[in-house]
Motif scaffolding. Structure first.
Motif, short mmCIF file in Angstrom:
data_model
loop_
_atom_site.label_atom_id
_atom_site.label_comp_id
_atom_site.label_asym_id
_atom_site.label_seq_id
_atom_site.Cartn_x
_atom_site.Cartn_y
_atom_site.Cartn_z
N LYS A 71 -46.01 -15.66 17.06
CA LYS A 71 -45.43 -17.01 17.16
C LYS A 71 -46.23 -18.00 16.34
CE LYS A 71 -43.90 -20.42 20.58
NZ LYS A 71 -43.81 -20.73 22.02
N ARG A 72 -47.56 -17.90 16.39
CA ARG A 72 -48.40 -18.81 15.62
C ARG A 72 -48.22 -18.58 14.12
NH1 ARG A 72 -54.36 -20.02 17.61
NH2 ARG A 72 -53.04 -21.02 19.16
N ALA A 73 -48.13 -17.33 13.70
CA ALA A 73 -47.92 -17.03 12.29
C ALA A 73 -46.57 -17.56 11.82
CB ALA A 73 -48.00 -15.52 12.06
N SER A 74 -45.55 -17.42 12.65
CA SER A 74 -44.22 -17.93 12.29
C SER A 74 -44.23 -19.44 12.14
CB SER A 74 -43.19 -17.51 13.35
OG SER A 74 -43.07 -16.11 13.40
N LYS A 75 -44.97 -20.13 13.04
CA LYS A 75 -45.05 -21.59 12.94
C LYS A 75 -45.76 -22.00 11.67
CE LYS A 75 -46.50 -25.76 15.37
NZ LYS A 75 -46.98 -26.37 14.11
N ALA A 76 -46.82 -21.27 11.32
CA ALA A 76 -47.55 -21.59 10.09
C ALA A 76 -46.66 -21.41 8.87
CB ALA A 76 -48.80 -20.71 9.97
N GLU A 77 -45.85 -20.33 8.88
CA GLU A 77 -44.93 -20.10 7.77
C GLU A 77 -43.87 -21.19 7.70
OE1 GLU A 77 -43.40 -16.21 8.29
OE2 GLU A 77 -45.30 -15.20 7.81
N MET A 78 -43.40 -21.64 8.87
CA MET A 78 -42.41 -22.71 8.89
C MET A 78 -43.00 -24.01 8.38
SD MET A 78 -39.34 -23.66 9.36
CE MET A 78 -38.68 -22.21 10.22
N ASP A 79 -44.27 -24.30 8.75
CA ASP A 79 -44.94 -25.50 8.25
C ASP A 79 -45.06 -25.43 6.73
OD1 ASP A 79 -45.18 -26.48 10.80
OD2 ASP A 79 -47.27 -25.86 11.04
N ASP A 80 -45.41 -24.25 6.21
CA ASP A 80 -45.52 -24.07 4.76
C ASP A 80 -44.17 -24.29 4.09
OD1 ASP A 80 -48.20 -23.53 4.88
OD2 ASP A 80 -47.97 -21.35 4.81
N PHE A 81 -43.11 -23.79 4.70
CA PHE A 81 -41.78 -23.96 4.10
C PHE A 81 -41.35 -25.43 4.13
CE2 PHE A 81 -37.18 -24.42 4.50
CZ PHE A 81 -36.79 -23.85 3.28
N GLU A 82 -41.59 -26.10 5.25
CA GLU A 82 -41.21 -27.50 5.35
C GLU A 82 -41.97 -28.34 4.32
OE1 GLU A 82 -41.81 -28.62 9.39
OE2 GLU A 82 -39.98 -27.64 10.10
N PHE A 128 -43.12 -27.16 1.47
CA PHE A 128 -42.53 -26.76 0.19
C PHE A 128 -41.21 -27.49 -0.04
CE2 PHE A 128 -39.46 -24.01 -2.01
CZ PHE A 128 -40.09 -23.87 -3.24
N ALA A 129 -40.37 -27.54 0.98
CA ALA A 129 -39.07 -28.19 0.85
C ALA A 129 -39.24 -29.67 0.52
CB ALA A 129 -38.26 -28.02 2.13
N LEU A 130 -40.21 -30.33 1.15
CA LEU A 130 -40.45 -31.74 0.88
C LEU A 130 -40.94 -31.94 -0.55
CD1 LEU A 130 -40.57 -34.64 1.90
CD2 LEU A 130 -42.89 -34.17 2.72
N ILE A 131 -41.82 -31.05 -1.00
CA ILE A 131 -42.38 -31.19 -2.35
C ILE A 131 -41.31 -31.01 -3.43
CG2 ILE A 131 -43.94 -30.14 -4.04
CD1 ILE A 131 -45.79 -29.50 -1.61
N VAL A 132 -40.54 -29.94 -3.34
CA VAL A 132 -39.59 -29.66 -4.42
C VAL A 132 -38.42 -30.64 -4.43
CG1 VAL A 132 -40.20 -27.22 -4.55
CG2 VAL A 132 -38.34 -27.93 -3.04
N ASN A 133 -38.13 -31.25 -3.29
CA ASN A 133 -37.09 -32.28 -3.25
C ASN A 133 -37.67 -33.69 -3.40
OD1 ASN A 133 -34.52 -30.76 -2.61
ND2 ASN A 133 -35.86 -30.01 -0.98
#
Length: 355
Positions: free
Chosen positions: A8-19, A21-26
């Motif tokens: 669960k913690r790893a998944s949250k970290a991956e989601m934080d990384d994606f969010e 990333f999404a903010l940066i590229v947009n």
């Protein structure tokens, strides 16, 4: 910790990384939406008339409703404007950053970033490959820095310094809090820009005299503070200026970061010569972490310096300044870190017995 918790913690970290990333590229699109809202005075209108519907906003701002719909969608996606039912209102941050007409408003900062900083970043690949500030090619002249070339472009220079002055005011309180000039009579403000910092210092210290040095066109922008009886404005090159009189303190605020380490050591040698015995130097600016892995404001400015401003320098960690001060013969070197907007203040003392 069991396997399920680890997952669960790893998944949250991956989601934080994606969010992130999404903010940066947009980010470039959303950034321009924010500045367009500033251009249209959207934030001021919503501050004065919160809860207005789209048709009312369109009529007041004199824009086509279908285009306003797109813009409001983007601004709501940033969280700066909130939609409740059919009504739109500023967020608390938008009210603070954009709706107020203060000299430190982000409405003064971001237009300069749009005009100068962000077009330059498209030239980063060439700047890295060619080891030069490739974006400078867009500005007429043969000088090797943006600051020198802007001396012939009053509009662009004004945009840059308006943005710099407003951002200075955002970060100035921590400098005034951490820098103790009690007993200091004469201060040299190197690269002092339009005098925003110098004016704040003489207002805070009634006995202080400030000598501000910057490029000729920038010194001209400081003509208003030059009328102050305790501020002297000089135009010139920091590498060429010599001073017959000694200063009690020297301030380099958002100045040394534009230079290479070799250039910085040269400036520090001149600064040491300008200081009286037991005089103090203060270096204030962005302060990324020592590993250079955190600091989004610092990273942005470093990219700007590389692609456009000088082709040299970066936002150096405070530890670098400490090393250079020690190498230049200063003692009692220390830093205050973790200041607002990723800032740090490094200081040192000149002692004549060290040569």
């Amino acid at each position: 910790m069991n396997e399920a918790q680890d997952s669960k913690r790893a998944s949250k970290a991956e989601m934080d990384d994606f969010e992130r990333f999404a903010l940066i590229v947009n980010g470039p699109a959303l950034f321009n939406a924010i500045v367009t809202a500033i251009d249209l005075d959207l934030f001021r209108f919503l501050e004065e008339s919160p809860g207005r519907q789209m048709s009312e906003i369109a009529e007041s701002l004199e824009v086509e409703p279908s285009k306003l719909r797109v813009l409001l969608f983007a601004i709501c996606a940033t969280g700066l404007v909130k939609k409740r039912g059919e009504g739109y209102s500023n967020s608390a941050l938008a009210s603070d950053f954009f709706a107020k007409a203060g000299q430190d408003s982000w409405s003064r900062i971001l237009p300069g970033w749009r005009a100068l900083y962000y077009p330059a970043f498209a030239h980063l690949t060439n700047s890295v490959k060619e080891s030069r500030n490739a974006a400078l090619d867009a500005y007429p002249g043969s000088e090797d820095t943006l600051y020198a070339r802007l001396q012939r472009d009053n509009v662009a220079e004004a945009l840059l310094h308006d943005a710099m002055s407003a951002f200075t005011l955002r970060s100035l309180p921590s400098l005034l809090q951490k820098m103790d000039l009690g007993g200091c009579r004469r201060l040299l403000d190197l690269g002092g820009g339009d005098g925003t910092t110098a004016l704040a210092l003489v207002e805070m210290y009634p006995e202080l005299q400030v000598t501000l040095v910057d490029l000729p066109s920038v010194a001209e922008r400081a003509r208003d503070v030059n009328d102050h009886e305790r501020i002297e404005v000089l135009s010139g090159d920091a590498f060429a200026l010599t001073f017959d009189e000694e200063f009690d303190a020297v301030l380099c605020s958002h100045f040394l970061e534009v230079f290479s380490p070799t250039q910085i050591l040269s400036i520090l040698s001149g600064v040491r010569h300008a200081l009286r015995n037991n005089g103090r130097i203060y270096i204030y600016g962005f302060d990324p972490n020592d590993q250079e892995t955190r600091g989004v404001f610092s990273a942005r400015l470093a990219l700007y310096l590389t692609t456009l401003a000088t082709g040299n320098g970066m936002t150096y960690p405070a530890g670098d300044y400490e090393t250079w001060l020690i190498e230049s013969g200063f003692v009692d070197v220390s830093s205050s870190r973790g200041l607002p907007y990723e800032h740090g203040l490094t200081q040192g003392v000149k002692v004549d017995s060290l040569g």
